[in-house]
Design a protein around this motif. Structure first.
Motif, PDB file in Angstrom:
ATOM      1  N   PRO A  19       0.651  -1.098  -0.153  1.00 13.64           N
ATOM      2  CA  PRO A  19      -0.109   0.013   0.300  1.00 13.64           C
ATOM      3  C   PRO A  19       1.082   1.307   0.204  1.00 13.64           C
ATOM      4  O   PRO A  19       2.045   1.240   0.530  1.00 13.64           O
ATOM      5  CB  PRO A  19      -0.661  -0.157   1.389  1.00 13.64           C
ATOM      6  CG  PRO A  19      -0.790  -1.553   1.574  1.00 13.64           C
ATOM      7  CD  PRO A  19       0.414  -1.947   1.123  1.00 13.64           C
ATOM      8  N   VAL A  20       0.319   2.196  -0.749  1.00 12.44           N
ATOM      9  CA  VAL A  20       1.166   3.458  -0.592  1.00 12.44           C
ATOM     10  C   VAL A  20       1.552   4.108   0.988  1.00 12.44           C
ATOM     11  O   VAL A  20       2.773   4.753   1.226  1.00 12.44           O
ATOM     12  CB  VAL A  20       0.076   4.672  -1.440  1.00 12.44           C
ATOM     13  CG1 VAL A  20       0.805   5.901  -1.104  1.00 12.44           C
ATOM     14  CG2 VAL A  20       0.122   4.236  -2.685  1.00 12.44           C
ATOM     15  N   ALA A  21       0.640   3.870   1.691  1.00 10.51           N
ATOM     16  CA  ALA A  21       0.913   4.186   2.980  1.00 10.51           C
ATOM     17  C   ALA A  21       2.310   3.401   3.591  1.00 10.51           C
ATOM     18  O   ALA A  21       3.162   4.156   4.281  1.00 10.51           O
ATOM     19  CB  ALA A  21      -0.202   3.798   4.091  1.00 10.51           C
ATOM     20  N   GLN A 166      -4.086   5.276  -0.525  1.00 10.42           N
ATOM     21  CA  GLN A 166      -4.832   6.002  -1.571  1.00 10.42           C
ATOM     22  C   GLN A 166      -5.859   4.973  -2.477  1.00 10.42           C
ATOM     23  O   GLN A 166      -5.432   3.763  -2.547  1.00 10.42           O
ATOM     24  CB  GLN A 166      -3.849   6.195  -2.880  1.00 10.42           C
ATOM     25  CG  GLN A 166      -3.086   7.523  -2.582  1.00 10.42           C
ATOM     26  CD  GLN A 166      -2.421   7.808  -3.920  1.00 10.42           C
ATOM     27  OE1 GLN A 166      -1.556   7.114  -4.456  1.00 10.42           O
ATOM     28  NE2 GLN A 166      -2.024   9.167  -4.181  1.00 10.42           N
ATOM     29  N   PHE A 167      -7.137   5.291  -2.642  1.00  7.43           N
ATOM     30  CA  PHE A 167      -8.040   4.545  -3.284  1.00  7.43           C
ATOM     31  C   PHE A 167      -8.506   4.851  -4.595  1.00  7.43           C
ATOM     32  O   PHE A 167      -8.571   6.142  -4.788  1.00  7.43           O
ATOM     33  CB  PHE A 167      -9.215   4.224  -2.471  1.00  7.43           C
ATOM     34  CG  PHE A 167      -8.786   3.874  -1.125  1.00  7.43           C
ATOM     35  CD1 PHE A 167      -8.596   2.381  -0.708  1.00  7.43           C
ATOM     36  CD2 PHE A 167      -8.668   4.471   0.135  1.00  7.43           C
ATOM     37  CE1 PHE A 167      -8.390   1.939   0.448  1.00  7.43           C
ATOM     38  CE2 PHE A 167      -8.446   4.170   1.313  1.00  7.43           C
ATOM     39  CZ  PHE A 167      -8.171   2.657   1.485  1.00  7.43           C
ATOM     40  N   GLU A 176      -7.469  -0.629  -3.986  1.00  8.01           N
ATOM     41  CA  GLU A 176      -6.121   0.461  -3.442  1.00  8.01           C
ATOM     42  C   GLU A 176      -5.041   0.359  -4.319  1.00  8.01           C
ATOM     43  O   GLU A 176      -4.901  -0.628  -4.996  1.00  8.01           O
ATOM     44  CB  GLU A 176      -5.944  -0.560  -2.110  1.00  8.01           C
ATOM     45  CG  GLU A 176      -4.788   0.129  -1.378  1.00  8.01           C
ATOM     46  CD  GLU A 176      -4.873   0.083   0.076  1.00  8.01           C
ATOM     47  OE1 GLU A 176      -5.538  -0.723   0.730  1.00  8.01           O
ATOM     48  OE2 GLU A 176      -4.140   1.111   0.741  1.00  8.01           O
ATOM     49  N   ARG A 177      -4.486   1.776  -4.200  1.00  3.43           N
ATOM     50  CA  ARG A 177      -3.473   1.593  -5.001  1.00  3.43           C
ATOM     51  C   ARG A 177      -2.128   1.270  -4.432  1.00  3.43           C
ATOM     52  O   ARG A 177      -2.033   1.490  -3.242  1.00  3.43           O
ATOM     53  CB  ARG A 177      -3.074   3.339  -5.089  1.00  3.43           C
ATOM     54  CG  ARG A 177      -3.718   4.120  -6.362  1.00  3.43           C
ATOM     55  CD  ARG A 177      -3.262   5.447  -6.370  1.00  3.43           C
ATOM     56  NE  ARG A 177      -3.154   5.954  -7.916  1.00  3.43           N
ATOM     57  CZ  ARG A 177      -2.747   7.136  -8.126  1.00  3.43           C
ATOM     58  NH1 ARG A 177      -1.918   7.632  -7.206  1.00  3.43           N
ATOM     59  NH2 ARG A 177      -2.518   7.186  -9.399  1.00  3.43           N
ATOM     60  N   THR A 212     -10.957   8.478 -10.403  1.00  6.22           N
ATOM     61  CA  THR A 212     -11.288   9.239  -9.189  1.00  6.22           C
ATOM     62  C   THR A 212     -10.448   8.462  -7.995  1.00  6.22           C
ATOM     63  O   THR A 212     -10.153   7.335  -7.736  1.00  6.22           O
ATOM     64  CB  THR A 212     -12.867   9.471  -8.612  1.00  6.22           C
ATOM     65  OG1 THR A 212     -13.646   9.749  -9.527  1.00  6.22           O
ATOM     66  CG2 THR A 212     -13.017  10.020  -7.348  1.00  6.22           C
ATOM     67  N   VAL A 213      -9.708   9.194  -7.402  1.00  5.89           N
ATOM     68  CA  VAL A 213      -8.960   8.817  -6.056  1.00  5.89           C
ATOM     69  C   VAL A 213      -9.156   9.610  -4.678  1.00  5.89           C
ATOM     70  O   VAL A 213      -9.486  10.933  -4.734  1.00  5.89           O
ATOM     71  CB  VAL A 213      -7.326   9.162  -6.440  1.00  5.89           C
ATOM     72  CG1 VAL A 213      -6.477   9.035  -5.248  1.00  5.89           C
ATOM     73  CG2 VAL A 213      -6.911   8.530  -7.612  1.00  5.89           C
ATOM     74  N   PHE A 214      -9.371   8.687  -3.899  1.00  4.26           N
ATOM     75  CA  PHE A 214      -9.662   9.039  -2.535  1.00  4.26           C
ATOM     76  C   PHE A 214      -8.513   8.921  -1.539  1.00  4.26           C
ATOM     77  O   PHE A 214      -8.130   7.668  -1.393  1.00  4.26           O
ATOM     78  CB  PHE A 214     -10.975   8.521  -1.713  1.00  4.26           C
ATOM     79  CG  PHE A 214     -11.071   8.997  -0.629  1.00  4.26           C
ATOM     80  CD1 PHE A 214     -11.442  10.187  -0.181  1.00  4.26           C
ATOM     81  CD2 PHE A 214     -11.100   8.049   0.396  1.00  4.26           C
ATOM     82  CE1 PHE A 214     -11.455  10.427   1.122  1.00  4.26           C
ATOM     83  CE2 PHE A 214     -11.330   8.149   1.839  1.00  4.26           C
ATOM     84  CZ  PHE A 214     -11.438   9.479   2.217  1.00  4.26           C
ATOM     85  N   GLU A 215      -7.790  10.050  -0.905  1.00 10.15           N
ATOM     86  CA  GLU A 215      -6.735   9.635  -0.123  1.00 10.15           C
ATOM     87  C   GLU A 215      -7.307   9.760   1.405  1.00 10.15           C
ATOM     88  O   GLU A 215      -7.798  10.566   1.852  1.00 10.15           O
ATOM     89  CB  GLU A 215      -5.583  10.719  -0.157  1.00 10.15           C
ATOM     90  CG  GLU A 215      -5.105  10.824  -1.569  1.00 10.15           C
ATOM     91  CD  GLU A 215      -4.129  11.893  -1.758  1.00 10.15           C
ATOM     92  OE1 GLU A 215      -3.314  11.580  -2.724  1.00 10.15           O
ATOM     93  OE2 GLU A 215      -4.138  12.969  -1.427  1.00 10.15           O
TER      94      GLU A 215
END
Ligand code: SAH
Length: 361
Positions: A19-21, A166-167, A176-177, A212-215
């Protein structure tokens, strides 16, 4: 490939795309090679410049804010002033100098810092030696390392460096990105679509168009709840200033900056600062769940003007050369103008409910 890239690569090869996190967390905080574990990123010779490094007026206004909160708390004889991510210690130095004449404040003050960089710790200790700052390694509501006194907390450009997930909406649904490796380079990929993710996506965004991306920053939410809980238990207030939005707009905001220029987010992990816009609406909701009140977010320009930064600039200019006066004007403009840091940067205060007027808001 740098050393941290090799570590990340081994990790991805063993456990799959991350995951990006997780990528952000390691790139910034890997104990040996993380960005915030080496050197001094701030200033002209570093990677970026922050408000306190632009002008002493910024820290001075924050000092006034602290003094006002302390007075509203009934001028307690002992209180904790905690700064999270104090950088070079400039903000705190300017803040404490500005309010040195407020009777009782300095005597009552116990200064604490939360800081992961050893280099910056050394600079802070030197600059604030007169106040003998103590360090905490993490902040949690159950943190026994802070004394149980009313607490004023300051965080400037701290939350933007906390990891985000990031989704992304694909044609198949929300995914999930993730970060993976392809031909020796890190690249983004997507997880399989997963309906369970829907619960994490704000309702208004669930049916958004593909792309669309949601963080979401669970670390920021948890930290805000812990700060709020601490304040609810001990009294006090927190001030969060950062670049951010009141609500996310569906675009990715994760960015890398090195040497005052935008860099590739996945380029050289550990060698660039990684930040994302702070979702102030989310922080505000997180604080409210712990029973504290909030003020803002308001633009940094509005906040600093309400605290009297224009007057302070005029006062400084009285004793300035023409050249210094023009530097003061341009710093003032940079900090407050809507086209510069005045609107994109925002301030949010978290307070106990007995603080009925919060300076700056
Ligand atoms: N507030 C300062 C510095 C901003 S840069 C200023 O405005 O100039 C971010 C600061 O937070 C640095 O001091 C960095 O070392 C620290 N930091 C970033 N992530 C951290 C973390 N997870 N834990 C502790 N400190 C952190």
């Amino acid at each position: 490939m740098n050393k941290l890239s090799a570590i990340l690569r081994a990790h991805i090869e063993k456990t799959g795309p991350m995951p990006v996190a997780d990528y952000m967390c390691l790139a910034l905080q890997h104990p040996e090679y993380g960005y915030y574990r080496q050197g001094d990123p701030l200033g002209q010779g570093g990677d970026f410049i922050t408000a306190p490094e632009i002008s002493q007026m910024f820290g001075e206004m924050i000092g006034l804010w602290c003094a006002d909160i302390w007075r509203q708390m009934g001028s307690p004889e002992q209180f904790v002033l905690l700064e999270m991510g104090p950088g070079r210690g400039t903000l705190m130095q300017d803040a404490l100098r500005a309010i040195a004449k407020i009777s009782g404040f300095h005597q009552a003050l116990q200064l604490y810092f939360l800081e992961s960089s050893e280099t910056l710790r050394e600079m802070q200790k030197e600059k604030l030696a007169a106040y003998n700052p103590q360090y905490i390694d993490t902040f949690s509501a159950a943190n026994a390392s802070l004394p149980p006194f009313p607490t004023i907390i300051i965080a400037n450009e701290f939350f933007d460096a906390l990891p985000i997930r990031q989704f992304e909406k694909s044609f198949q649904g929300w995914c999930e990105r993730l970060v993976t490796i392809e031909k020796d380079a890190f690249v983004f990929t997507l997880s399989k679509p997963d309906d369970a993710l829907l619960l994490l996506i704000p309702e208004a965004m669930r049916d958004a168009n593909p792309g669309t991306v949601f963080e979401l920053s669970p670390a920021s939410i948890n930290l805000t709840r812990d700060l709020a809980k601490h304040i609810a238990q001990n009294g006090g207030a927190a001030l969060i200033v950062d670049y951010g939005c009141a609500a996310p707009d569906g675009k990715p905001t994760l960015q890398a900056v090195a040497d005052h220029r935008y860099a590739n987010v996945l380029g050289n992990p550990g060698e660039a600062d990684l930040t994302a816009l702070v979702d102030f609406g989310m922080l505000q909701r997180a604080a409210v769940t712990e029973g504290t009140g909030t003020y803002g977010p308001v633009g940094q320009g509005e906040f600093l003007k309400a605290l009297g930064i224009d007057l302070r600039a005029d006062q400084l200019k009285l004793r300035a050369t023409a050249q210094q006066a023009s530097a003061i004007d341009s710093a003032l403009r940079r900090l407050t103008h809507p086209a510069q840091m005045g609107v994109l940067f925002k301030a949010l205060a978290i307070t106990t409910s007995d603080i009925t007027e919060c300076a700056g808001f």
